[in-house]
Every structure is written in C-alpha cells, then in structure tokens.
Design a protein around this motif. Sequence first.
Motif, PDB file in Angstrom:
ATOM      1  N   MET A   1       0.835  -1.195   0.000  1.00  0.00           N
ATOM      2  CA  MET A   1       0.000   0.000   0.000  1.00  0.00           C
ATOM      3  C   MET A   1       0.879   1.259   0.000  1.00  0.00           C
ATOM      4  N   PRO A   2       0.443   2.278  -0.705  1.00  0.00           N
ATOM      5  CA  PRO A   2       1.249   3.481  -0.794  1.00  0.00           C
ATOM      6  C   PRO A   2       1.180   4.375   0.442  1.00  0.00           C
ATOM      7  N   GLY A   3       0.279   4.131   1.362  1.00  0.00           N
ATOM      8  CA  GLY A   3       0.151   4.971   2.531  1.00  0.00           C
ATOM      9  C   GLY A   3      -0.929   6.015   2.337  1.00  0.00           C
ATOM     10  N   THR A   4      -1.113   6.861   3.339  1.00  0.00           N
ATOM     11  CA  THR A   4      -2.125   7.908   3.302  1.00  0.00           C
ATOM     12  C   THR A   4      -1.439   9.258   3.385  1.00  0.00           C
ATOM     13  N   ARG A   5      -1.684  10.102   2.394  1.00  0.00           N
ATOM     14  CA  ARG A   5      -1.040  11.421   2.318  1.00  0.00           C
ATOM     15  C   ARG A   5      -1.898  12.453   3.038  1.00  0.00           C
ATOM     16  N   LEU A   6      -1.236  13.242   3.866  1.00  0.00           N
ATOM     17  CA  LEU A   6      -1.896  14.323   4.588  1.00  0.00           C
ATOM     18  C   LEU A   6      -1.419  15.667   4.061  1.00  0.00           C
ATOM     19  N   TYR A   7      -2.358  16.587   3.899  1.00  0.00           N
ATOM     20  CA  TYR A   7      -2.029  17.967   3.559  1.00  0.00           C
ATOM     21  C   TYR A   7      -1.810  18.705   4.872  1.00  0.00           C
ATOM     22  N   VAL A   8      -0.720  19.437   4.967  1.00  0.00           N
ATOM     23  CA  VAL A   8      -0.423  20.238   6.154  1.00  0.00           C
ATOM     24  C   VAL A   8      -0.320  21.685   5.685  1.00  0.00           C
ATOM     25  N   GLY A   9      -1.274  22.495   6.077  1.00  0.00           N
ATOM     26  CA  GLY A   9      -1.321  23.880   5.624  1.00  0.00           C
ATOM     27  C   GLY A   9      -1.124  24.871   6.750  1.00  0.00           C
ATOM     28  N   ASN A  10      -1.036  26.123   6.368  1.00  0.00           N
ATOM     29  CA  ASN A  10      -0.834  27.255   7.277  1.00  0.00           C
ATOM     30  C   ASN A  10       0.511  27.180   7.995  1.00  0.00           C
ATOM     31  N   LEU A  11       1.508  26.625   7.303  1.00  0.00           N
ATOM     32  CA  LEU A  11       2.870  26.649   7.841  1.00  0.00           C
ATOM     33  C   LEU A  11       3.417  28.054   7.664  1.00  0.00           C
ATOM     34  N   PRO A  12       4.467  28.429   8.407  1.00  0.00           N
ATOM     35  CA  PRO A  12       5.007  29.779   8.276  1.00  0.00           C
ATOM     36  C   PRO A  12       5.378  30.104   6.827  1.00  0.00           C
ATOM     37  N   LYS A  13       5.034  31.320   6.409  1.00  0.00           N
ATOM     38  CA  LYS A  13       5.315  31.726   5.033  1.00  0.00           C
ATOM     39  C   LYS A  13       6.636  32.478   4.900  1.00  0.00           C
ATOM     40  N   ASP A  14       7.185  32.921   6.041  1.00  0.00           N
ATOM     41  CA  ASP A  14       8.453  33.660   6.002  1.00  0.00           C
ATOM     42  C   ASP A  14       9.663  32.733   5.897  1.00  0.00           C
ATOM     43  N   ARG A  15       9.460  31.453   6.176  1.00  0.00           N
ATOM     44  CA  ARG A  15      10.542  30.471   6.041  1.00  0.00           C
ATOM     45  C   ARG A  15       9.922  29.093   5.823  1.00  0.00           C
ATOM     46  N   ALA A  16      10.621  28.267   5.084  1.00  0.00           N
ATOM     47  CA  ALA A  16      10.140  26.905   4.855  1.00  0.00           C
ATOM     48  C   ALA A  16      10.419  26.059   6.093  1.00  0.00           C
ATOM     49  N   VAL A  17       9.439  25.302   6.506  1.00  0.00           N
ATOM     50  CA  VAL A  17       9.609  24.376   7.628  1.00  0.00           C
ATOM     51  C   VAL A  17      10.490  23.226   7.141  1.00  0.00           C
ATOM     52  N   GLU A  18      11.358  22.761   7.995  1.00  0.00           N
ATOM     53  CA  GLU A  18      12.253  21.658   7.630  1.00  0.00           C
ATOM     54  C   GLU A  18      11.532  20.311   7.774  1.00  0.00           C
ATOM     55  N   ARG A  19      11.956  19.361   6.962  1.00  0.00           N
ATOM     56  CA  ARG A  19      11.372  18.018   6.987  1.00  0.00           C
ATOM     57  C   ARG A  19      11.430  17.405   8.381  1.00  0.00           C
ATOM     58  N   ASN A  20      12.570  17.590   9.066  1.00  0.00           N
ATOM     59  CA  ASN A  20      12.719  16.958  10.383  1.00  0.00           C
ATOM     60  C   ASN A  20      11.728  17.521  11.404  1.00  0.00           C
ATOM     61  N   GLU A  21      11.339  18.797  11.259  1.00  0.00           N
ATOM     62  CA  GLU A  21      10.332  19.374  12.164  1.00  0.00           C
ATOM     63  C   GLU A  21       8.996  18.656  11.993  1.00  0.00           C
ATOM     64  N   LEU A  22       8.634  18.413  10.738  1.00  0.00           N
ATOM     65  CA  LEU A  22       7.380  17.717  10.466  1.00  0.00           C
ATOM     66  C   LEU A  22       7.461  16.253  10.892  1.00  0.00           C
ATOM     67  N   GLU A  23       8.598  15.633  10.642  1.00  0.00           N
ATOM     68  CA  GLU A  23       8.760  14.232  11.025  1.00  0.00           C
ATOM     69  C   GLU A  23       8.620  14.064  12.539  1.00  0.00           C
ATOM     70  N   GLU A  24       9.238  14.960  13.298  1.00  0.00           N
ATOM     71  CA  GLU A  24       9.132  14.896  14.762  1.00  0.00           C
ATOM     72  C   GLU A  24       7.687  15.056  15.220  1.00  0.00           C
ATOM     73  N   ALA A  25       6.941  15.929  14.551  1.00  0.00           N
ATOM     74  CA  ALA A  25       5.557  16.182  14.941  1.00  0.00           C
ATOM     75  C   ALA A  25       4.633  15.014  14.592  1.00  0.00           C
ATOM     76  N   PHE A  26       4.898  14.331  13.472  1.00  0.00           N
ATOM     77  CA  PHE A  26       3.978  13.302  12.992  1.00  0.00           C
ATOM     78  C   PHE A  26       4.386  11.866  13.323  1.00  0.00           C
ATOM     79  N   ASP A  27       5.659  11.608  13.607  1.00  0.00           N
ATOM     80  CA  ASP A  27       6.072  10.216  13.835  1.00  0.00           C
ATOM     81  C   ASP A  27       5.525   9.623  15.121  1.00  0.00           C
ATOM     82  N   LYS A  28       5.041  10.450  16.031  1.00  0.00           N
ATOM     83  CA  LYS A  28       4.448   9.912  17.259  1.00  0.00           C
ATOM     84  C   LYS A  28       3.105   9.217  17.002  1.00  0.00           C
ATOM     85  N   PHE A  29       2.528   9.436  15.802  1.00  0.00           N
ATOM     86  CA  PHE A  29       1.251   8.801  15.453  1.00  0.00           C
ATOM     87  C   PHE A  29       1.449   7.521  14.654  1.00  0.00           C
TER      88      PHE A  29
END
Length: 134
Positions: A1-29
């Motif tokens: 199975m390819p997995g389930t893709r989530l859209y994550v919006g309203n991230l800061p527009k003045d700088r791109a969020v790093e992948r590791n920040e998102l991974e830390e937030a979502f890997d607990k699930f």
Amino acid sequence: MPGTRLYVGNLPKDRAVERNELEEAFDKFGRVIDIWVARQPPGFAFVTMDSEKDAEEAVKEMDGAKLAGERIKVEVSKGGEPRKGPRGGGGGRSRSRSRSRRGGGGGGRRRRRSPSYSDYSEDSRSRGRGRRRR
C-alpha cells in the motif's frame, strides 16, 4: 500500500519548515513514509503516513495544533502527488477538460500551432483553388 497522504497547511510563510520538524511532529502517530515541503512559495507540505488509521489519528490530534509558531491545518489530501499529476495519465484527462472550458494549459501550445496550421491550410486551399481555376 502506498500509505495515506496528509495535507499540512498554514505553515510559516516567512521560512520553509524543515522536513525533520514535520517528522518529529507526525512520527508519534505512526511511521512516516515521506515528507514533501513546499519551498516556493512556502506555507504547506504533504506528509505520507504508513497506515490510514495512523493518518486519521494525526489529523485528529494535529489539526489546529501549533507548529513553528502557527496553528496548522491538517487533513487527508484530496489530490495526487505534488507536481506529478499533470504529467501522468490523469493529467491528460484534466487537460482535455480544461481546453474545452477555458482553453488554458496545454491549449496554449495548440493555439500557437493552430495559426501556423491554419495559415498553411489556407495557403494550400487558396493555391489549390488557384490551380483548379487555371
């Protein structure tokens, strides 16, 4: 199975969020398979979770949560992979629909071809008519 893709919006527009920040937030699930972060313009990302159950739990817990100083929007993605849809077979169908509705996208290329084709056709026809008349 390819997995389930989530859209994550309203991230800061003045700088791109790093992948590791998102991974830390979502890997607990559950297991995070892939993360794609928009750079130009920043402000959104896609996180692919291994299981649908984990993705639903992440949506429940993360939608409205604070990440990088912003309250983020998290929902199950309704679309395909970022920047890959128009190149695939599904994109061909959408282009044909868009041509009939508004003439944009691939229709722009056809418009450039059409004058040369119609010019050629008209020239051929007028030449053909001229030959027939003589």
